[in-house]
Design a protein around this motif. Structure first.
Motif, mmCIF file in Angstrom:
data_model
loop_
_atom_site.group_PDB
_atom_site.id
_atom_site.type_symbol
_atom_site.label_atom_id
_atom_site.label_comp_id
_atom_site.label_asym_id
_atom_site.label_seq_id
_atom_site.Cartn_x
_atom_site.Cartn_y
_atom_site.Cartn_z
ATOM 1 N N GLY A 90 -39.913 98.909 42.867
ATOM 2 C CA GLY A 90 -41.229 98.846 43.983
ATOM 3 C C GLY A 90 -42.453 98.062 43.838
ATOM 4 O O GLY A 90 -43.413 98.161 43.908
ATOM 5 N N THR A 91 -42.030 96.559 43.126
ATOM 6 C CA THR A 91 -43.238 95.802 42.913
ATOM 7 C C THR A 91 -42.761 94.459 42.852
ATOM 8 O O THR A 91 -41.437 94.267 42.234
ATOM 9 C CB THR A 91 -44.046 96.223 41.543
ATOM 10 N N PRO A 92 -43.226 93.333 43.136
ATOM 11 C CA PRO A 92 -42.622 92.086 42.826
ATOM 12 C C PRO A 92 -42.616 91.758 41.402
ATOM 13 O O PRO A 92 -43.555 92.132 40.619
ATOM 14 C CB PRO A 92 -43.748 91.132 43.628
ATOM 15 N N LEU A 93 -41.626 90.931 41.116
ATOM 16 C CA LEU A 93 -41.325 90.367 39.828
ATOM 17 C C LEU A 93 -41.435 88.948 40.068
ATOM 18 O O LEU A 93 -41.884 88.298 38.786
ATOM 19 C CB LEU A 93 -39.745 90.716 39.478
ATOM 20 N N VAL A 94 -41.467 88.203 40.956
ATOM 21 C CA VAL A 94 -41.568 86.789 40.936
ATOM 22 C C VAL A 94 -42.385 86.410 42.347
ATOM 23 O O VAL A 94 -42.025 87.139 43.238
ATOM 24 C CB VAL A 94 -40.091 86.112 40.871
ATOM 25 N N VAL A 95 -43.094 85.462 42.343
ATOM 26 C CA VAL A 95 -43.928 85.226 43.320
ATOM 27 C C VAL A 95 -43.989 83.529 43.252
ATOM 28 O O VAL A 95 -43.735 82.794 42.501
ATOM 29 C CB VAL A 95 -45.466 85.562 43.281
ATOM 30 N N ARG A 96 -43.842 82.969 44.603
ATOM 31 C CA ARG A 96 -44.085 81.729 44.773
ATOM 32 C C ARG A 96 -45.211 80.810 44.370
ATOM 33 O O ARG A 96 -46.516 81.634 44.442
ATOM 34 C CB ARG A 96 -43.980 81.241 46.183
ATOM 35 N N ALA A 97 -45.346 79.817 43.571
ATOM 36 C CA ALA A 97 -46.430 79.289 43.084
ATOM 37 C C ALA A 97 -46.334 77.687 43.352
ATOM 38 O O ALA A 97 -45.998 76.928 42.564
ATOM 39 C CB ALA A 97 -46.859 79.335 41.704
ATOM 40 N N GLY A 98 -46.954 77.156 44.703
ATOM 41 C CA GLY A 98 -46.659 76.101 45.201
ATOM 42 C C GLY A 98 -45.354 75.787 45.303
ATOM 43 O O GLY A 98 -44.388 76.309 45.911
ATOM 44 N N ARG A 99 -44.714 74.651 44.702
ATOM 45 C CA ARG A 99 -43.322 74.495 44.767
ATOM 46 C C ARG A 99 -42.335 75.089 43.709
ATOM 47 O O ARG A 99 -41.082 75.345 44.152
ATOM 48 C CB ARG A 99 -42.783 72.872 44.469
ATOM 49 N N GLY A 100 -42.969 75.731 43.040
ATOM 50 C CA GLY A 100 -42.207 76.486 41.691
ATOM 51 C C GLY A 100 -42.491 78.120 42.042
ATOM 52 O O GLY A 100 -43.000 78.545 43.111
#
Length: 300
Positions: free
Chosen positions: A45-55
């Protein structure tokens, strides 16, 4: 449920910094990696990975999961290595319970053979005579027992596995100046008038029984569990004794006489364990080493 495959995916994403690299290294497609990550995020129920620019970067929750994943996978690898070592006889521990005369004869040869073949397997020894030794195996305190039994003993091993080793004949032990010392063999009844030196409690019971079958009750003047003391008492002329041949193969005084006994009597030496222990590599290797030592002992 969190599975090892999820942990490996998390670790590889953290190591490479991208889904595509993790997928390539693990043999997955990139969509399969993405689906696994989305499934984990739905579960927690929570994000584990998020976008950061191209990575991408891990969130706080994702970073915690990666940290634990690394610890868990390291522990799993260590566990797998330890189990593999035991399965391949590179490691292992066998708890052996023995009675004195085999601890001085069969066990040293067996332990040396086992160490040469499988130096990572360790033996630990406990000394006890049956029925105590059998109970140690029955209760799981030892893995394998070296025991002995007389022909008149009842079979109370139930579901335990019995592995025969050898038949150990008894002999008459006499002072060097005994009247029967020059005989090739000695009849048990011919010793009815002698004083007797007896061994352990079970040995004494057996002595009384076989002497009774020969028509007399032995006059036991000394009783000791120490086999060297038995020899010394006989050598000093304080009595005669009946002893198993195997006991004399380790230490034997040269100032007494040993003669075959008539009628012949013997004890059976065997190993006792739980049947499932036969499938344990270290126990099976120990059994083979003891069997080899017993074959050698019967040839000498």
């Amino acid at each position: 449920m969190l599975e090892l495959r999820h942990l490996r995916v998390l670790r590889e994403i953290a190591r490479t910094g991208s889904y595509s690299s993790a997928a390539r290294n693990l043999g997955y497609t990139q969509p399969a990696i993405s689906q696994q990550m989305k499934a984990l995020e739905r579960r927690y129920g929570t994000p584990l990975v998020v976008r950061a620019g191209r990575g991408i970067r891990f969130t706080e929750a994702g970073a915690e999961l990666v940290r634990h994943a690394q610890d868990i996978l390291r522990d799993v690898a260590e566990a797998e290595a330890a189990v593999t070592a035991v399965a391949n006889l590179q490691a292992g521990h066998v708890r052996l319970v023995v009675f004195p005369s085999v601890s001085a004869t069969l066990v040293p040869a067996a332990a040396a053979h086992l160490h040469r073949r499988h130096p990572g397997v360790r033996l630990s020894l406990t000394e006890a005579e049956p029925p105590e030794s059998v109970q140690l195996v029955r209760h799981g305190e030892c893995d394998l027992a070296l025991t002995f039994a007389y022909p008149e003993d009842s079979d109370d091993l139930d579901e335990l596995e019995r592995i025969p080793l050898l038949s150990d004949p008894f002999a008459a032990m006499l002072p060097a100046d005994h009247a029967l010392a020059e005989r090739a063999a000695v009849g048990l009844a011919e010793l009815s008038g002698d004083s007797w030196v007896a061994g352990c409690p079970r040995c004494r019971e057996h002595l009384v029984q076989v002497c009774g079958a020969a028509g007399f009750t032995p006059d036991i003047v000394f009783a000791t569990d120490d086999s060297l003391a038995v020899q010394s008492l006989v050598a000093a002329g304080l009595g005669v004794a009946v002893v198993p041949r195997l006991l004399l193969s380790s230490v034997r005084r040269d100032d007494l006489v040993v003669r075959p006994l008539q009628p012949a009597t013997h004890r059976k030496i065997e190993m006792v364990t739980w049947p499932d222990n036969l499938r344990v590599p270290a126990v099976a290797a120990t059994i083979r080493a003891i069997e080899k030592a017993a074959r050698t002992a019967t040839q000498t």
